[in-house]
Design a protein around this motif. Structure first.
Motif, PDB file in Angstrom:
ATOM      1  N   LEU A 123       0.808  -1.206   0.000  1.00 44.30           N
ATOM      2  CA  LEU A 123       0.000   0.000   0.000  1.00 44.30           C
ATOM      3  C   LEU A 123       0.845   1.262   0.000  1.00 44.30           C
ATOM      4  N   PHE A 124       1.839   1.343   0.915  1.00 46.48           N
ATOM      5  CA  PHE A 124       2.593   2.594   0.894  1.00 46.48           C
ATOM      6  C   PHE A 124       3.560   2.650  -0.276  1.00 46.48           C
ATOM      7  N   THR A 125       3.831   1.478  -0.901  1.00 45.65           N
ATOM      8  CA  THR A 125       4.610   1.523  -2.127  1.00 45.65           C
ATOM      9  C   THR A 125       3.752   1.992  -3.291  1.00 45.65           C
ATOM     10  N   LEU A 126       2.477   1.563  -3.317  1.00 45.31           N
ATOM     11  CA  LEU A 126       1.557   2.102  -4.333  1.00 45.31           C
ATOM     12  C   LEU A 126       1.374   3.605  -4.139  1.00 45.31           C
ATOM     13  N   GLY A 127       1.250   4.018  -2.884  1.00 48.12           N
ATOM     14  CA  GLY A 127       1.165   5.438  -2.603  1.00 48.12           C
ATOM     15  C   GLY A 127       2.398   6.183  -3.057  1.00 48.12           C
ATOM     16  N   PHE A 180      -1.302   4.312   2.354  1.00 46.62           N
ATOM     17  CA  PHE A 180      -1.181   4.762   0.970  1.00 46.62           C
ATOM     18  C   PHE A 180      -0.623   6.190   0.920  1.00 46.62           C
ATOM     19  N   ILE A 181      -1.159   7.067   1.767  1.00 47.11           N
ATOM     20  CA  ILE A 181      -0.677   8.448   1.811  1.00 47.11           C
ATOM     21  C   ILE A 181       0.738   8.517   2.390  1.00 47.11           C
ATOM     22  N   TYR A 182       0.999   7.691   3.386  1.00 47.02           N
ATOM     23  CA  TYR A 182       2.325   7.643   4.009  1.00 47.02           C
ATOM     24  C   TYR A 182       3.410   7.340   2.979  1.00 47.02           C
ATOM     25  N   GLY A 183       3.042   6.586   1.932  1.00 43.52           N
ATOM     26  CA  GLY A 183       4.013   6.259   0.898  1.00 43.52           C
ATOM     27  C   GLY A 183       4.606   7.462   0.202  1.00 43.52           C
ATOM     28  N   ALA A 184       3.935   8.613   0.272  1.00 40.11           N
ATOM     29  CA  ALA A 184       4.485   9.821  -0.346  1.00 40.11           C
ATOM     30  C   ALA A 184       5.838  10.173   0.248  1.00 40.11           C
ATOM     31  N   GLY A 185       6.020   9.895   1.544  1.00 40.89           N
ATOM     32  CA  GLY A 185       7.300  10.183   2.177  1.00 40.89           C
ATOM     33  C   GLY A 185       8.412   9.329   1.616  1.00 40.89           C
ATOM     34  N   THR A 186       8.112   8.042   1.372  1.00 44.96           N
ATOM     35  CA  THR A 186       9.111   7.142   0.802  1.00 44.96           C
ATOM     36  C   THR A 186       9.540   7.610  -0.580  1.00 44.96           C
ATOM     37  N   ALA A 187       8.546   7.954  -1.414  1.00 44.91           N
ATOM     38  CA  ALA A 187       8.856   8.412  -2.767  1.00 44.91           C
ATOM     39  C   ALA A 187       9.672   9.698  -2.749  1.00 44.91           C
ATOM     40  N   THR A 188       9.289  10.614  -1.873  1.00 42.73           N
ATOM     41  CA  THR A 188       9.984  11.902  -1.809  1.00 42.73           C
ATOM     42  C   THR A 188      11.405  11.724  -1.305  1.00 42.73           C
ATOM     43  N   ASN A 189      11.576  10.821  -0.347  1.00 45.30           N
ATOM     44  CA  ASN A 189      12.909  10.561   0.168  1.00 45.30           C
ATOM     45  C   ASN A 189      13.839  10.086  -0.955  1.00 45.30           C
ATOM     46  N   LEU A 190      13.302   9.254  -1.850  1.00 52.55           N
ATOM     47  CA  LEU A 190      14.105   8.791  -2.977  1.00 52.55           C
ATOM     48  C   LEU A 190      14.286   9.885  -4.021  1.00 52.55           C
TER      49      LEU A 190
END
Length: 441
Positions: A63-67, A119-129
């Protein structure tokens, strides 16, 4: 408004802004690392507790990866239009709000809210990368691997500290009437929101906007120089205007190869990492041991970055991608043969897994940066990170099912073998000629 004309001033300006950019990115990445570690460490355990099912424990990662896939696309588009400062600031803020939602879902024992918040939390992972790209906008080609490394290694402090704070944060959460496994998400919320604020306030001037402006100035100067040469040679017999614009070159193979390297690396790493905490708890390891293993794994994902970047710049992107495949295979083999009660071998497997991911990500990122130009860079990078996120989501979702149907040993071996697919792709890549990706008109 910054203007060209003095090449020496341009160079000094680029160096000064690059140095400032890396400093700001370093501070934001330290915080971002602490934020992303929460979901990696206890996301699967929290879902298992709330769903009472181990087979669905891979859903949080999915889910947070989809996010993060949606966020990668959005951050890339926003950065293309308004710059890295706005894109990264919004992305980290969204991740912080998602972490708050996870805590609320745990308190209310509300599974649909948990899924939405992850799902929304995944935005942090994407932004970090995505922040790793900010360090390359103004870097010379020979130093891009090192610039990526500086951005990534900064994540280490927060990423390693996060998993090892599982128990203290759990105690804090319990004292506040919050389920202990939601404790790390309290840290994630504060860390992501702080990272977003730092980037939005201090990432000035924006490195991407400045790089685009400098590229436009250089292109204009080059066009003027070419026009002057044509006039001097009196090439009136074949005027350039009569021929029309040259056909746009095909997309550079390097971008596709870089994307392939990062996608396969991500799938292999996420699949094994996601199920490791559950595998450990099943074999009698405590939360402190889980935190140790995941903390060392996350550290291995980020800490080698400074050395990795130098090696990527020194020996080349493709040779180091082959090294990544070999290291990931080694991780899978160690994980497959390690007894479930052997903490030492699990530590070794997860460290190798992290190092392999690190080498693959930096080599793949450098390939993508080399293949893009300012007119399309954030948009292309965001699109590629969408593929990476979707691959991670698939790996996370399938990992629980594979482990339930077979075993952690089979899952680990499969992840290692998957990485070997990189080698034939990379041998093919060496035969192709790199050409720049055209900007969309």
């Amino acid at each position: 408004m910054y203007s060209g004309g003095d090449q020496q001033r341009d160079k000094v300006r680029r160096i000064d802004v690059q140095r400032r950019t890396l400093t700001v990115v370093v501070f934001s990445q330290i915080l971002g690392g602490a934020g992303l570690a929460a979901g990696v460490t206890v996301g699967a355990l929290l879902a298992q507790e709330m769903l009472d099912s181990a087979s669905l424990a891979g859903l949080p990662i999915a889910l947070f990866t989809l996010g993060s896939a949606l966020a990668a696309f959005s951050v890339g588009r926003v950065s293309q239009r308004w710059g890295r400062r706005v894109g990264l600031g919004i992305g980290f803020t969204a991740g912080g709000l998602g972490a708050i939602g996870v805590v609320a879902a745990a308190v209310e024992d509300h599974v649909p809210l948990l899924f939405f918040a992850l799902f929304i939390y995944g935005a942090g992972t994407a932004t970090n990368l995505q922040a790793r790209y900010a360090g390359t906008d103004l870097a010379p080609e020979s130093r891009r691997g090192t610039a990526i490394s500086i951005a990534m290694v900064s994540t280490t402090l927060g990423a390693v500290a996060g998993p090892n704070l599982v128990e203290p944060l759990g105690d804090l959460a319990r004292s506040l009437g919050i389920p202990p496994l939601a404790g790390p998400f309290l840290l994630a919320a504060a860390a992501y929101l702080a990272a977003g604020a730092i980037l939005f306030i201090f990432l000035r001037p924006d490195p991407f906007l400045l790089a685009r402006e400098l590229a436009e100035i250089e292109a204009a100067d080059a066009a003027a120089e070419q026009s002057a040469e044509q006039s001097a040679e009196q090439a009136a017999a074949e005027p350039a205007a009569a021929t029309g614009p040259s056909p746009a070159p095909k997309p550079e193979t390097g971008a596709y190869i870089g994307a392939t390297v990062m996608v396969l690396t991500q799938v292999a790493m996420v699949a094994i990492m996601t199920m490791t905490p559950i595998h450990m708890l099943t074999h009698g390891h405590g939360l402190s041991s889980v935190g140790l293993v995941i903390g060392l794994h996350v550290g291995a994902m980020w800490l080698p970055s400074l050395v990795t970047g130098i090696l990527v710049d020194r020996f080349g992107r493709i040779p180091m991608s082959v090294v990544a495949a070999v290291i990931l295979l080694s991780a899978g083999l160690v994980g497959a043969v390690a007894p479930g009660d052997s903490l030492e071998l699990l530590v070794l497997a997860l460290i190798l897994l992290g190092v392999g991911w690190n080498v693959g990500l930096i080599a793949g990122t450098a390939l993508v940066v080399d293949a893009t130009i300012p007119e399309n860079r954030p948009r292309t990078q965001g699109g590629i990170d969408v593929l990476i996120a979707l691959a991670g989501a698939g790996g996370g979702a399938m990992s629980g099912m594979v482990m339930s149907a077979t075993s952690f040993e089979h899952l680990s071996l499969g992840g290692g073998l998957l990485a070997l697919l990189l080698i034939p792709v990379l041998f093919w890549a060496r035969r192709t000629r790199a050409r720049p990706i055209p900007a969309h008109r």
